[in-house]
Motif scaffolding. Structure first.
Motif, mmCIF file in Angstrom:
data_model
loop_
_atom_site.group_PDB
_atom_site.id
_atom_site.type_symbol
_atom_site.label_atom_id
_atom_site.label_comp_id
_atom_site.label_asym_id
_atom_site.label_seq_id
_atom_site.Cartn_x
_atom_site.Cartn_y
_atom_site.Cartn_z
ATOM 1 N N SER A 440 0.826 -1.204 0.000
ATOM 2 C CA SER A 440 0.000 0.000 0.000
ATOM 3 C C SER A 440 0.861 1.254 0.000
ATOM 4 O O SER A 440 0.588 2.217 -0.725
ATOM 5 N N GLU A 441 1.907 1.249 0.827
ATOM 6 C CA GLU A 441 2.803 2.403 0.876
ATOM 7 C C GLU A 441 3.513 2.598 -0.453
ATOM 8 O O GLU A 441 3.697 3.739 -0.910
ATOM 9 N N LEU A 446 4.039 5.681 -5.463
ATOM 10 C CA LEU A 446 4.069 5.669 -6.920
ATOM 11 C C LEU A 446 2.996 6.587 -7.491
ATOM 12 O O LEU A 446 3.247 7.330 -8.455
ATOM 13 N N ASN A 447 1.803 6.569 -6.904
ATOM 14 C CA ASN A 447 0.735 7.449 -7.374
ATOM 15 C C ASN A 447 1.107 8.917 -7.210
ATOM 16 O O ASN A 447 0.819 9.740 -8.073
ATOM 17 N N SER A 451 1.477 11.588 -10.244
ATOM 18 C CA SER A 451 0.544 12.715 -10.293
ATOM 19 C C SER A 451 1.207 14.043 -9.965
ATOM 20 O O SER A 451 0.545 15.078 -9.935
ATOM 21 N N GLY A 452 2.512 14.017 -9.659
ATOM 22 C CA GLY A 452 3.200 15.251 -9.296
ATOM 23 C C GLY A 452 2.900 15.700 -7.899
ATOM 24 O O GLY A 452 3.041 16.888 -7.573
#
Length: 474
Positions: A440-441, A446-447, A451-452
């Motif tokens: 999850s971490e 990564l997200n 997404s900046g």
């Protein structure tokens, strides 16, 4: 019309046909092209080289065996295994006392299957497949499972066939080496035919021993439950348990395997992938191959089938093989352990269940002579070495998570328990939560990156221009 007589042989065949002259020579020599040949017509030096100049009967026996091999070669089938010969050899090995399945026997198997499915409904969250139980003969088992044997043995077959080809060429008597120079294609076909004969004999032996399509922990004949009634009856002959109880218990095991592989379709490729990864690293002991070929007894018509294959594989495992082997053994143990627990629960009211469970545990853990012979041929035993540990693991999961929670572990390969989980079933939940938290971490990080969402130097106000002399201060 032009006269093409000069281009034709006396028998009318075309000289320009693209034929392997060595394969054609051996086919004619051993009778592959027609009614056979008298060994006495062989040149004396060849008879002497083969050690049978004073034993016509031994020569005839060897020729009969070679006719089968050369007939297979003449079929034009190439590759590391002559699969046509493998299938024929398997059928021959499975033949003999192989009674056809009668209509009453088919009904008895179908009835046992329906009862087994009914009992399993209360022991697992996995639903029954739509296909009903079928009863098949040993020869039918060979036909239905051969495609899977092709997948499981292809890498081993390639290594074995290459080793046999080299050994046969090198071990040829000096008197014959001149004749056989350049016959690489013939030797390759002969190596493929010999391995096909060996493999077929091993599979045919298994056909006399297995109960159904899942005995080795894989659905060999697809995801439909089936039984070989002749083998089930033979197994139950010397047992104290009634025949109907033996049949029902074995039907429960077959049905449980099928439910598992139907509900977890990724599981088959998981096991097959481990087998293939292991097989790719197999090395053949050439000295054993050469010794085995030297020990062929030409006076024994079955000498090619009975050629010793034990010990042909080098015992050293590569790191990749060790990893694949550990993955395979854990998977097989988990499969058999789950089936063992589910069937034990489903058969709780069967008087002979406890004795049958222990007997089949031992059978699965040790294997019979046919299964051991197959293992010697392919260099790999498909044994659930930690079956009892795996059974204890699934028992713990049932107590902790309930029926659906236990079976839900099979929902995805990422949830597959490990050897560490077999050592410590009670710690499985904690280790799984930690792994999920780490995943999850990682996903969150990564997200953010994509997404900046991460702060950059320009965003936090710490990217002021460095102080120092400017043009105005000059």
């Amino acid at each position: 019309m032009a006269d093409n007589t000069e281009n034709n042989r006396p028998d009318g065949s075309d000289d320009n046909n693209d034929k392997d002259p060595f394969a054609e020579m051996f086919s004619n020599l051993f009778g592959g092209a027609g009614g056979g040949m008298d060994p006495d017509n062989l040149p004396e030096e060849i008879q002497k080289a083969m050690g049978m100049q004073n034993d016509p009967a031994a020569m005839q026996a060897m020729f009969r065996q070679m006719q089968q091999l050369m007939g297979a070669m003449a079929s034009g089938e190439s590759g590391p295994v002559n699969w046509s010969l493998a299938i024929d050899s398997a059928r021959q090995a499975a033949a003999g006392d192989d009674p056809s399945v009668t209509a009453p026997r088919q009904r008895a198997i179908a009835d046992a299957g329906r009862l087994a499915e009914m009992w399993l409904d209360a022991a697992t969250a996995f639903e029954a497949p739509t296909a009903e139980f079928t009863a098949i003969s040993r020869a039918q088992w060979v036909t239905k499972t051969m495609d899977t044997w092709k997948v499981l043995t292809s890498d081993v077959a390639e290594s074995m066939s290459a080793a046999m080809t080299t050994a046969m060429r090198d071990q040829a008597p000096e008197e014959m080496k001149g004749m056989l120079a350049g016959a690489q294609g013939m030797f390759q076909n002969l190596g493929g035919a010999m391995f096909g004969m060996q493999l077929g004999t091993a599979v045919g032996g298994l056909a006399k021993d297995v109960f159904g399509g899942t005995d080795i922990g894989l659905p060999l004949a697809g995801n439909a439950p089936l039984l070989v009634p002749a083998n089930v009856s033979a197994f139950g002959e010397n047992l104290d348990a009634p025949e109907q109880e033996v049949l029902l218990f074995i039907a429960l095991r077959e049905a449980a395997h099928v439910r598992l592989f139907t509900r977890a379709p990724w599981l088959r490729s998981h096991v097959v992938g481990a087998i293939e990864a292991y097989a790719r690293g197999i090395h053949i002991d050439m000295s054993k191959i050469e010794e085995s070929i030297r020990d062929i007894d030409p006076s024994n018509p079955e000498s090619f089938q009975n050629m010793a294959v034990e010990g042909l594989f080098t015992p050293q495992h590569t790191p990749a093989q060790e990893t694949a082997l550990a993955k395979l053994e854990t998977a097989l143990a988990l499969i058999e352990g789950w089936v063992d627990e589910v069937v034990a629960a489903a058969s709780a009211n069967l008087p002979s269940a406890t004795a049958l469970r222990e007997m089949l545990r031992r059978r699965r853990a040790t294997g019979g002579p046919a299964e051991q012979a197959f293992a010697s041929l392919v260099g790999l035993e498909l044994r659930p070495r930690r079956l009892r540990d795996a059974s204890a693991f699934w028992s713990t999961m049932l107590a902790e998570r309930g029926l659906e929670g236990r079976d839900d572990i099979w929902s995805h390969p990422d949830l597959m328990p490990t050897a560490e989980d077999l050592d410590d079933p009670a710690g499985f939940g904690t280790r799984r939560k930690l792994a999920e938290a780490e995943d999850s971490e990682l996903d969150e990080a990564l997200n953010k990156l994509l997404s900046g969402g991460f702060d950059t130097p320009d965003d936090d106000g710490d990217d002021e221009a460095p102080t120092g002399p400017t043009d105005d201060s000059k």
